[in-house]
Structure formats: C-alpha cells, structure tokens
Design an enzyme around this catalytic site. Structure first.
Site, PDB file in Angstrom:
ATOM      1  N   ARG A   1       0.847  -1.460   0.082  1.00 23.24           N
ATOM      2  CA  ARG A   1      -0.194  -0.072  -0.271  1.00 23.24           C
ATOM      3  C   ARG A   1       0.890   1.303  -0.100  1.00 23.24           C
ATOM      4  NH1 ARG A   1      -5.460  -0.195   1.530  1.00 23.24           N
ATOM      5  NH2 ARG A   1      -6.303  -1.933   1.021  1.00 23.24           N
TER       6      ARG A   1
ATOM      7  N   ARG B   1      -3.029   7.121   1.252  1.00 21.98           N
ATOM      8  CA  ARG B   1      -3.573   8.256   1.721  1.00 21.98           C
ATOM      9  C   ARG B   1      -2.746   9.215   2.669  1.00 21.98           C
ATOM     10  NH1 ARG B   1      -9.211   5.587   2.921  1.00 21.98           N
ATOM     11  NH2 ARG B   1      -7.410   3.830   3.257  1.00 21.98           N
TER      12      ARG B   1
ATOM     13  N   ARG C   1      -5.851  11.691  -6.406  1.00 24.89           N
ATOM     14  CA  ARG C   1      -7.050  11.007  -6.131  1.00 24.89           C
ATOM     15  C   ARG C   1      -8.184  11.922  -6.319  1.00 24.89           C
ATOM     16  NH1 ARG C   1     -11.221   8.937  -4.728  1.00 24.89           N
ATOM     17  NH2 ARG C   1     -11.593   7.659  -2.792  1.00 24.89           N
TER      18      ARG C   1
ATOM     19  N   ASP D   1      -6.627  -2.507  -7.538  1.00 29.69           N
ATOM     20  CA  ASP D   1      -7.428  -2.852  -6.256  1.00 29.69           C
ATOM     21  C   ASP D   1      -7.470  -4.418  -6.671  1.00 29.69           C
ATOM     22  OD1 ASP D   1      -8.038  -1.695  -3.477  1.00 29.69           O
ATOM     23  OD2 ASP D   1      -9.625  -3.388  -4.127  1.00 29.69           O
TER      24      ASP D   1
ATOM     25  N   TYR E   1     -15.414 -10.607  -0.201  1.00 33.65           N
ATOM     26  CA  TYR E   1     -15.911  -9.401  -0.348  1.00 33.65           C
ATOM     27  C   TYR E   1     -17.314  -9.643  -1.591  1.00 33.65           C
ATOM     28  CZ  TYR E   1     -12.094  -7.104   1.879  1.00 33.65           C
ATOM     29  OH  TYR E   1     -11.320  -6.642   2.834  1.00 33.65           O
TER      30      TYR E   1
HETATM   31  O1  CP3 Z   1      -0.102  -1.409  -2.403  1.00 32.61           O
HETATM   32  C1  CP3 Z   1      -0.374  -0.371  -3.242  1.00 32.61           C
HETATM   33  O2  CP3 Z   1       0.068   0.571  -3.197  1.00 32.61           O
HETATM   34  C2  CP3 Z   1      -1.031  -0.818  -4.599  1.00 32.61           C
HETATM   35  C3  CP3 Z   1      -2.371  -0.633  -4.631  1.00 32.61           C
HETATM   36  C4  CP3 Z   1      -3.411  -1.370  -3.684  1.00 32.61           C
HETATM   37  C5  CP3 Z   1      -4.365  -0.770  -3.361  1.00 32.61           C
HETATM   38  N1  CP3 Z   1      -5.208  -1.999  -2.650  1.00 32.61           N
HETATM   39  C6  CP3 Z   1      -4.881   0.614  -3.274  1.00 32.61           C
HETATM   40  C7  CP3 Z   1      -5.885   1.120  -2.432  1.00 32.61           C
HETATM   41  C8  CP3 Z   1      -3.257  -2.795  -3.317  1.00 32.61           C
HETATM   42  C9  CP3 Z   1      -2.288  -4.071  -3.878  1.00 32.61           C
HETATM   43  C10 CP3 Z   1      -4.767  -3.105  -2.676  1.00 32.61           C
HETATM   44  C11 CP3 Z   1      -4.852  -4.477  -2.264  1.00 32.61           C
HETATM   45  C12 CP3 Z   1      -6.115  -4.810  -1.569  1.00 32.61           C
HETATM   46  N2  CP3 Z   1      -7.227  -4.064  -1.848  1.00 32.61           N
HETATM   47  C13 CP3 Z   1      -6.371  -5.695  -0.267  1.00 32.61           C
HETATM   48  C14 CP3 Z   1      -5.162  -6.676  -0.072  1.00 32.61           C
HETATM   49  C15 CP3 Z   1      -4.149  -6.044   0.825  1.00 32.61           C
HETATM   50  C16 CP3 Z   1      -4.942  -5.790   2.121  1.00 32.61           C
HETATM   51  O3  CP3 Z   1      -4.910  -4.565   2.351  1.00 32.61           O
HETATM   52  O4  CP3 Z   1      -5.286  -6.494   2.853  1.00 32.61           O
HETATM   53  C17 CP3 Z   1      -7.683  -5.672   0.043  1.00 32.61           C
HETATM   54  C18 CP3 Z   1      -8.170  -6.410   0.883  1.00 32.61           C
HETATM   55  C19 CP3 Z   1      -8.263  -4.582  -0.863  1.00 32.61           C
HETATM   56  C20 CP3 Z   1      -9.677  -4.228  -0.804  1.00 32.61           C
HETATM   57  C21 CP3 Z   1      -9.684  -2.678  -0.331  1.00 32.61           C
HETATM   58  N3  CP3 Z   1      -9.461  -1.494  -1.172  1.00 32.61           N
HETATM   59  C22 CP3 Z   1     -10.114  -2.210   1.031  1.00 32.61           C
HETATM   60  C23 CP3 Z   1     -10.864  -3.154   2.059  1.00 32.61           C
HETATM   61  C24 CP3 Z   1     -10.156  -0.877   0.811  1.00 32.61           C
HETATM   62  C25 CP3 Z   1     -10.777  -0.061   1.960  1.00 32.61           C
HETATM   63  C26 CP3 Z   1      -9.805   0.154   3.071  1.00 32.61           C
HETATM   64  C27 CP3 Z   1      -8.898   1.507   2.758  1.00 32.61           C
HETATM   65  O5  CP3 Z   1      -7.836   1.311   2.954  1.00 32.61           O
HETATM   66  O6  CP3 Z   1      -9.771   2.343   2.548  1.00 32.61           O
HETATM   67  C28 CP3 Z   1      -9.667  -0.356  -0.470  1.00 32.61           C
HETATM   68  C29 CP3 Z   1      -9.409   0.854  -0.860  1.00 32.61           C
HETATM   69  C30 CP3 Z   1      -8.229   1.078  -1.045  1.00 32.61           C
HETATM   70  N4  CP3 Z   1      -7.356   0.225  -2.055  1.00 32.61           N
HETATM   71  C31 CP3 Z   1      -7.393   2.409  -1.318  1.00 32.61           C
HETATM   72  C32 CP3 Z   1      -6.111   2.391  -1.812  1.00 32.61           C
HETATM   73  C33 CP3 Z   1      -5.264   3.347  -2.070  1.00 32.61           C
HETATM   74  C34 CP3 Z   1      -7.849   3.456  -0.255  1.00 32.61           C
HETATM   75  C35 CP3 Z   1      -9.066   4.240  -1.010  1.00 32.61           C
HETATM   76  C36 CP3 Z   1      -8.984   5.595  -1.391  1.00 32.61           C
HETATM   77  O7  CP3 Z   1      -7.890   6.213  -1.862  1.00 32.61           O
HETATM   78  O8  CP3 Z   1      -9.986   6.140  -1.144  1.00 32.61           O
END
Ligand code: CP3
Length: 342
Positions: free
Chosen positions: A27, A31, A40, A77, A152
C-alpha cells in the site's frame, strides 16, 4: 538496459542473499501521501483512478520518486476482478468497498469471459510503468487470492471475521466452488496479462486466509492459489510469484510447500524461529507491524532491527507485515528506509 536479474527484488526471489535487503511497502501509494490525495481528487472516484492509466501511473510512481523504493507496485485494487465480472463495486469514503452481494442465481451466471477487456486500462498502466520506472526498480503486478476476493463478493463489504463467506462456503459448497473456479480463471488470465505487459513479478494477496480451519484452508486457500499459479506458469513458465496469506501462522509451511510460490509474504505475528525455518526453503518478504511505523521512534527502530537480525542472513525483501495506513507519518517511513539501508 538493466536485465531482470539485476533488479534487487528479483535477485532475492531467485534465492540470493543481498548485503542489504531491498525494500518496498504494501500500500505504498495511498492516503498517507499528500501527492496521492491530490491525484485522487483529480480522478473522481477510486475506481476511476484505477482505470485511468495516466493517473494510475502517476500514483504508482509517487512513492518511488519520494523514497526510491526497490519495487513499484501497480496501482489498482483486488476488487477490480469482481468489477470486471460485472458486479457493482463502489468505494465509499470512510466505508471501504461496497458490492451488491452475489446470490446463487448470480453465481450460476458468473463467467470469466470479458475480464481482460474490462481491465485493459490497468494493463495499459503496467505497460506505461515499465517504460517510466528506473531500470533497477522491480515492477510488481498483483491480484487478490480467490478466497479473499470471494469474501467481499459474498458479504458485499468488509467484515471482522468473514462470517458470511465462511457460512456460504459450508452451506453451498458446490455453488461456492463454481464461483472460486471463475475467480481462478479470471485471476490467472489477469496475472498472465500483467506479466506480458511488463510486470517483473506478481503478488497474490490472501488477506483473509487466516479465518479458515485446516480443511477449509486447504480447499479455499491452498488449492485455488496453486491452480492460479499452475495456469500462470502454463503461459509464462518463468513467472515469479509472491504469495501473501496473511496471518495463517503454522499453515505458512503447507502454503509454501504446496502452492509453487517463489517468495512468501509474512505478517508480523509469527515467531522469528519459525520464519527462519520457512526462509531455508523459500525467500521471505516482510514483516514489520505497520503499527511500529505509526509509532516511530524506538518502537520502529527495534522492529526494524529485529527483522534485520533474524532474517537478513537469508533471502529477504524488507516490507511491512500488512499495508501502511493513512495515519502514518512520512518521517517515519524515511526513518525505516534509512535504518534498513544502513
Ligand atoms: O499497494 C499499493 O500501493 C497498490 C495498490 C493497492 C490498493 N489496494 C489500493 C487501495 C493494493 C495492492 C490493494 C490491495 C487490496 N485491496 C487488498 C489486499 C491487501 C490488504 O490490504 O489486505 C484488499 C483486501 C483490498 C480491498 C480494499 N481496497 C479495501 C478493504 C479498501 C478500503 C480500506 C482502505 O484502505 O480504504 C480498499 C481501498 C483502497 N485500495 C485504497 C487504496 C489506496 C484507499 C481508497 C482511497 O484512496 O480512497
């Protein structure tokens, strides 16, 4: 032109022990970075950002420019797969992902056809990234493991223990198996396409593998991941693959032995004595508690030192044990990198 094997993360994955472990963060685009928040905003919705190659390339490069990490991870994602399968996926501020949950009739209709067409912009992002990244930086693609993506799709949102998916898999094993087959097909095709578009390696995120009992772990974590990897290697025989079954404790050994991964992503809850045993057979990646990165100071230094003392005599890629959170201060990331690089 730097060959693949001169990229440090790729060397570790091939089994080399480097003087200093290469480092990247799960990640790492997100943010906690002001420049991410600005891009974003420009994109509109979160999925709009994932499907906009120009902006997705920009946010992937932001942490590389700022910190010089040894690997860049594609900005996307894990839930773009259900989105490509025609589910209505939305991301709401402060609530995380929201999907319309699948039911039995929907599972009956699910097909992996059309996945790659829908994900064409993401593949364009991968292509653009390889040409814009420094040649020594490893480019990682990724997908969610079928089980984690399924949790999910069944619940329609994040839950504390994935009760809905566990119930569904036990109550409707045949329908669940059909859905997992579709996810295996779609995920394998997606990873193959990422590798062909220029990703050096791919990571499979199984963030929710930890809620399964031994039989279900074999059935819904190990078998589908093994099937994805076999399908990927049928198309790309030398594909390098990182597996991250978060929080699975003693099951890490079965997972590493059976799935065919090249590197094992470790979370912070396993004892170093066990991590060292795993590392004798498989290069490892991890495993700093992201809370130490939030805390900073000596809590952070001690966490970094413990990993280096215990795991840097073998093939190691330094990483967090899960994603960085928005609360993290940038100065703490800098502190961690400086300490790892010595
Ligand atoms: O790692 C990176 O920088 C690459 C991008 C990446 C994102 N999500 C961007 C993201 C990767 C590799 C993921 C993987 C992901 N997404 C997982 C597996 C890893 C983990 O964290 O367990 C899972 C379960 C998800 C599903 C997901 N996406 C959730 C549960 C959420 C909400 C929680 C949160 O952090 O907001 C997201 C949103 C998300 N994915 C964001 C980002 C940068 C934040 C959303 C935003 O910018 O508004």
């Amino acid at each position: 032109m730097v060959e693949k094997h001169e990229r440090a993360v790729m060397r570790v994955m091939a089994g080399e022990t480097l003087e200093r472990p290469p480092i990247w963060m799960m990640r790492q685009a997100g943010r906690y970075l002001p420049e991410y928040k600005a891009t974003r905003k420009q994109a509109g919705g979160f999925l709009d950002l994932c499907y906009n190659p120009e902006l997705a390339i920009e946010v992937t490069l932001q942490p590389i420019r700022r910190f010089g990490f040894d690997a860049a991870i594609l900005f996307s994602d894990i839930l773009v797969i259900p989105d490509a399968l025609g589910m209505d996926v939305r991301f709401e501020e402060g609530r995380g992902p929201i999907l319309k949950p699948v039911d039995l009739a929907h599972i009956d209709r699910l097909t992996p056809e059309g996945t790659l067409e829908h994900l064409a912009p993401v593949l364009e992002t991968v292509k653009g990234l390889r040409s814009q990244l420094p040649s020594e930086t490893t480019l990682l693609g990724f997908c969610g493991a079928p089980w984690t993506v399924a949790t999910y799709m069944i619940a329609g949102h994040g839950t504390p223990d994935q009760g809905p998916a566990r119930q569904f898999s036990l109550n409707h094993p045949e329908a669940f198996a059909k859905m997992m087959d579709v996810l295996v097909e779609a995920s394998a095709a997606y990873l193959v396409a990422q590798l062909k578009a220029g990703a050096d390696a791919v990571q499979i995120f199984d963030s929710w593998a930890s809620v399964l009992d031994e039989a279900q772990f074999q059935l819904w974590c190990v078998e589908p991941v093994k099937a994805v990897i076999a399908k990927v290697r049928a198309e790309v025989p030398d594909a390098k693959i990182i597996g991250f079954p978060k929080g699975v404790g003693a099951f890490y050994a079965d997972y590493a032995a059976q799935t065919g991964i090249d590197m094992l992503g470790l979370d912070w809850t396993i004892p170093f004595s066990f991590a060292k045993e795993l590392q004798k057979k498989t290069p490892v990646q991890g495993n700093l508690d992201p809370n130490r990165l939030i805390a900073g100071g000596s809590a952070l230094d001690e966490g970094v030192d413990a990993i280096l003392e215990n795991l840097s005599d073998g093939p190691l890629v330094f990483n967090l044990g899960h994603g960085i959170t928005p609360l993290t201060e940038i100065a703490h990331v800098e502190q961690m990198i400086a300490r790892v690089r010595g």
